[in-house]
Design a protein around this motif. Structure first.
Motif, PDB file in Angstrom:
ATOM      1  N   GLN A  11     102.512  33.115 -27.993  1.00  0.00           N
ATOM      2  CA  GLN A  11     101.236  33.532 -28.559  1.00  0.00           C
ATOM      3  C   GLN A  11     100.139  32.462 -28.486  1.00  0.00           C
ATOM      4  O   GLN A  11      99.017  32.784 -28.102  1.00  0.00           O
ATOM      5  N   PRO A  12     100.416  31.200 -28.816  1.00  0.00           N
ATOM      6  CA  PRO A  12      99.331  30.214 -28.706  1.00  0.00           C
ATOM      7  C   PRO A  12      98.780  30.088 -27.282  1.00  0.00           C
ATOM      8  O   PRO A  12      97.569  30.005 -27.082  1.00  0.00           O
ATOM      9  N   THR A  13      99.655  30.094 -26.301  1.00  0.00           N
ATOM     10  CA  THR A  13      99.202  29.983 -24.918  1.00  0.00           C
ATOM     11  C   THR A  13      98.458  31.236 -24.493  1.00  0.00           C
ATOM     12  O   THR A  13      97.407  31.160 -23.853  1.00  0.00           O
ATOM     13  N   LEU A  14      98.974  32.399 -24.885  1.00  0.00           N
ATOM     14  CA  LEU A  14      98.299  33.648 -24.546  1.00  0.00           C
ATOM     15  C   LEU A  14      96.924  33.704 -25.196  1.00  0.00           C
ATOM     16  O   LEU A  14      95.942  34.109 -24.567  1.00  0.00           O
ATOM     17  N   SER A  15      96.821  33.279 -26.435  1.00  0.00           N
ATOM     18  CA  SER A  15      95.530  33.273 -27.129  1.00  0.00           C
ATOM     19  C   SER A  15      94.526  32.375 -26.415  1.00  0.00           C
ATOM     20  O   SER A  15      93.356  32.732 -26.261  1.00  0.00           O
ATOM     21  N   GLU A  16      94.970  31.193 -25.987  1.00  0.00           N
ATOM     22  CA  GLU A  16      94.067  30.275 -25.272  1.00  0.00           C
ATOM     23  C   GLU A  16      93.660  30.837 -23.921  1.00  0.00           C
ATOM     24  O   GLU A  16      92.530  30.642 -23.475  1.00  0.00           O
ATOM     25  N   TRP A  17      94.567  31.536 -23.259  1.00  0.00           N
ATOM     26  CA  TRP A  17      94.237  32.153 -21.972  1.00  0.00           C
ATOM     27  C   TRP A  17      93.155  33.211 -22.177  1.00  0.00           C
ATOM     28  O   TRP A  17      92.158  33.249 -21.456  1.00  0.00           O
ATOM     29  N   PHE A  18      93.337  34.069 -23.187  1.00  0.00           N
ATOM     30  CA  PHE A  18      92.322  35.083 -23.468  1.00  0.00           C
ATOM     31  C   PHE A  18      90.994  34.444 -23.851  1.00  0.00           C
ATOM     32  O   PHE A  18      89.927  34.918 -23.463  1.00  0.00           O
ATOM     33  N   LYS A  19      91.045  33.353 -24.616  1.00  0.00           N
ATOM     34  CA  LYS A  19      89.820  32.655 -25.005  1.00  0.00           C
ATOM     35  C   LYS A  19      89.103  32.116 -23.763  1.00  0.00           C
ATOM     36  O   LYS A  19      87.879  32.232 -23.640  1.00  0.00           O
ATOM     37  N   ASP A  22      87.469  35.018 -21.953  1.00  0.00           N
ATOM     38  CA  ASP A  22      86.266  35.460 -22.648  1.00  0.00           C
ATOM     39  C   ASP A  22      85.101  34.514 -22.390  1.00  0.00           C
ATOM     40  O   ASP A  22      83.966  34.947 -22.160  1.00  0.00           O
ATOM     41  N   TRP A  53      95.646  27.892 -18.010  1.00  0.00           N
ATOM     42  CA  TRP A  53      96.298  28.630 -19.098  1.00  0.00           C
ATOM     43  C   TRP A  53      97.186  29.733 -18.549  1.00  0.00           C
ATOM     44  O   TRP A  53      98.268  29.988 -19.070  1.00  0.00           O
ATOM     45  N   TYR A  57     101.223  30.074 -19.219  1.00  0.00           N
ATOM     46  CA  TYR A  57     101.781  31.297 -19.773  1.00  0.00           C
ATOM     47  C   TYR A  57     102.914  31.816 -18.893  1.00  0.00           C
ATOM     48  O   TYR A  57     103.996  32.146 -19.383  1.00  0.00           O
TER      49      TYR A  57
END
Length: 75
Positions: A11-19, A22, A53, A57
């Motif tokens: 989740q932390p890596t996925l969140s940073e990838w999405f960030k 964006d 990122w 992931y």
């Protein structure tokens, strides 16, 4: 970082990838023509961050596969 089952925490890596995605999208949406060299450099930096990122992931996902390799795309 690990998840509840003791594996890698995705989740932390996925969140940073999405960030990162964006941020790249916002940068592209703000583009007016013509773009200058600073804008192009910022885009190159954002895309490199997004790719980093994404690589992290997919590496984390590959840890649970036989041989530790993420599968190649069927497309």
């Amino acid at each position: 970082m690990t998840d509840a089952q003791g594996g890698p925490a995705l989740q932390p890596t996925l969140s940073e990838w999405f960030k990162a995605r964006d941020e790249t999208g916002r940068h592209l949406a703000a583009a007016g023509g013509p773009v200058d060299e600073d804008w192009v450099q910022r885009l190159a930096d954002l895309l490199a961050t997004e790719r980093s990122w994404q690589d992290q992931y997919t590496d984390l996902l590959a840890l649970g596969r036989a041989g530790g390799q993420f599968p190649s795309s069927n497309r």
